[in-house]
Scaffold this active site. Structure first.
Site, PDB file in Angstrom:
ATOM      1  N   CYS A   1      38.129  18.256  30.746  1.00 50.84           N
ATOM      2  CA  CYS A   1      37.218  17.234  31.273  1.00 50.84           C
ATOM      3  C   CYS A   1      35.884  17.351  30.553  1.00 50.84           C
ATOM      4  O   CYS A   1      35.360  18.446  30.411  1.00 50.84           O
ATOM      5  CB  CYS A   1      37.014  17.417  32.775  1.00 50.84           C
ATOM      6  SG  CYS A   1      35.752  16.293  33.433  1.00 50.84           S
TER       7      CYS A   1
ATOM      8  N   CYS B   1      27.945  19.626  40.512  1.00 50.96           N
ATOM      9  CA  CYS B   1      26.550  19.320  40.860  1.00 50.96           C
ATOM     10  C   CYS B   1      26.449  18.249  41.959  1.00 50.96           C
ATOM     11  O   CYS B   1      27.299  17.383  42.094  1.00 50.96           O
ATOM     12  CB  CYS B   1      25.706  18.839  39.703  1.00 50.96           C
ATOM     13  SG  CYS B   1      25.530  20.056  38.392  1.00 50.96           S
TER      14      CYS B   1
ATOM     15  N   CYS C   1      42.144  14.255  33.023  1.00 51.80           N
ATOM     16  CA  CYS C   1      42.567  15.659  32.963  1.00 51.80           C
ATOM     17  C   CYS C   1      44.071  15.803  33.234  1.00 51.80           C
ATOM     18  O   CYS C   1      44.663  16.835  32.926  1.00 51.80           O
ATOM     19  CB  CYS C   1      41.743  16.533  33.897  1.00 51.80           C
ATOM     20  SG  CYS C   1      41.525  15.868  35.514  1.00 51.80           S
TER      21      CYS C   1
END
Ligand code: SF4
Length: 488
Positions: free
Chosen positions: A404, A19, A458
């Site tokens: 994540c 985003c 991650c």
């Protein structure tokens, strides 16, 4: 081994973007048009929906829809958005459903008679708990997004205190996770960021005095704004008639900027923490060449994010760099999926090899990351079919072994090839002649050797924001759940 023994599936095989948010406070300027340009510069961060909301002193109006920025906005739509302040959003869904119009942002919410619009990049890890509580207390929620939960909490506290800033502060004290948000009321722009500063958010100034907030500096450049500074972790910044004012909404916590922004998400012409993303990617390639040399004729990069790393690898190793793969730039994220048969027949929608360059050659191929492994497998097969003699795959990020929860869609460990297979199994599955990843230290050294304020969960499993038990149980494979120093 979970889900990696069959033929490639019709699912995307990449960490997806997370985003973009944007905001402008510039009375007298065409704020909607400026926001539209800003979103176009940030389009790589989200391609499922786009939206702009403007405040005109009296109210807030919004236009949003599914699709790319240029599909959602035309002259007529922009002309209808007149105002002094605007926020914009380009979305990749991490909560709320992929094709939902209601989940598209900015999210418009009413605080009694006053409307606000919120744009959010990130994920709020305890939003489900507050969502259930709000519904139990009689609130009606239209979408399934964490952003709507945030907007509702802001509204509740603002109604009580009559101060929007206190509403925002209450939300920041209540919800945990990653957020870089912009919010517009009828007459002001707000920008605020989680206490760890996980997702990026910067402030810029227009030549005629207006203010801009953007996920990345490339969003400032496109409209001629000058970078001023980042929004600090935990900070609320307001732009209005009196100019810019800043306030610490919640105390800053351990700094944890997403390291994957440098690897893949951010545009190469963006600067994060004062570091050029392009330069960081070249450094990654240079360090990888030292850590994992290969005997080869040519170095090629997987477009676009693998190219700077390939240049760095070539410079360090002395192996010539060349273009080896051409990318079709007109295929969006939400392209029409081929059937399984088309896929098996080798349909190549996004990438096509330069056969004349690679035929008979031993290749070092640089890519940014391996998530599920399907794309890498297809890539190697494609290069071999085009005549490559050897394929040595080199990855400029460490093994992605952990999900994540901070704004990216890898929310389950059983999707991650590196969490399910050892090195030999991965090499066998992908079908390359050799496979190597940069070390975690190498990645840090490529970006900011002295900077300790990165989230690298991650790769390391070291999560900076505590996760609710329900999420842990759903997301982690049992063998990893028993690593208490990691899965906090
Ligand atoms: S877990 Fe990875 S992708 Fe998610 S915020 Fe941390 S570094 Fe970024």
């Amino acid at each position: 081994m979970l889900g990696f023994t069959s033929e490639p599936k019709a699912v995307h095989d990449h960490i997806e973007e997370d985003c973009a948010v944007f905001g402008v406070y510039a009375p007298g300027d065409d704020v909607a048009r400026l926001t539209c340009f800003g979103l176009q510069a940030l389009q790589h961060r989200g391609q499922e929906s786009a939206g702009i909301a403007v405040g005109d002193g009296e109210t807030v109006i919004a236009h949003k829809d599914l699709g790319l920025v240029t599909q959602v906005f035309n002259e007529a739509a922009l002309s209808a958005l007149r105002g002094n302040v605007a926020v914009g959003h380009a979305r990749y869904s991490t909560s709320g459903g992929k094709d939902s119009w209601d989940a598209a942002q900015p999210h418009v919410s009413a605080i009694d008679e006053t409307l606000i619009a919120v744009a959010h990049n990130g994920t709020l890890v305890n939003a489900a708990q507050y969502r259930a509580r709000l519904i139990g207390e009689g609130e009606e929620l239209r979408s399934n997004t964490d952003t709507e939960v945030a907007a509702k909490l802001i509204g509740r506290e603002t109604r009580r205190t009559h101060h929007l800033r206190q509403g925002i502060q209450y939300m920041m004290q209540t919800l945990r996770g990653a957020y870089a948000m912009t919010l517009c009321s009828p007459d002001a722009l707000y920008a605020f960021r989680d206490p760890n500063g996980i997702r990026p958010l910067c402030i810029g100034k227009l030549p005629d005095g207006g203010w801009v907030v953007s996920s990345e500096t490339c969003g400032l450049d496109i409209i001629g704004a000058t970078y001023v500074r980042d929004v600090n972790p935990g900070e609320i910044v307001r732009f209005g008639e009196d100019g810019m004012s800043a306030f610490q909404g919640v105390p800053a916590a351990k700094r944890a900027s997403c390291i994957f922004e440098y690897v893949y998400f951010a545009r190469p012409d963006t600067e994060l923490d004062g570091m050029s993303v392009y330069q960081a990617r070249r450094n990654m390639g240079r360090i990888l060449a030292k850590e994992a040399p290969a005997d080869a004729d040519l170095v090629i990069g997987v477009p676009d994010s693998g190219i700077p790393g390939a240049l760095g690898y070539a410079n360090e190793s002395g192996i010539p760099f060349t273009d080896g793969i051409v990318k079709n730039r007109y295929v969006g994220r939400t392209f029409i999926q081929p059937t399984q048969t088309m896929r098996q027949n080798g349909i190549r929608i996004k990438l096509n090899p330069l056969r004349s360059v690679i035929q008979g050659k031993r290749l070092v191929v640089i890519d940014d990351s391996i998530v599920r492994g399907n794309t890498s497998k297809q890539l190697v097969r494609m290069l071999r079919q085009a005549g490559a003699r050897e394929v040595h795959l080199r990855i400029v990020s460490p093994k992605t072994m952990w999900p994540c929860f901070y704004g990216i869609d890898t929310d389950n460990q059983d999707q991650l090839i590196a969490a399910n297979m050892d090195d030999a199994q991965m090499l066998d599955y992908i079908g390359a002649d050799s496979l190597a990843f940069i070390s975690l230290q190498g990645l840090h050294d490529a970006i900011h050797p002295q900077h300790e304020g990165f989230c690298d969960a991650c790769f390391s499993g070291d999560y900076v924001v505590e996760l609710p038990e329900a999420i842990k149980k759903k997301a982690f494979l049992p063998k990893y759940l028993n690593q208490p120093e990691k899965v906090r």
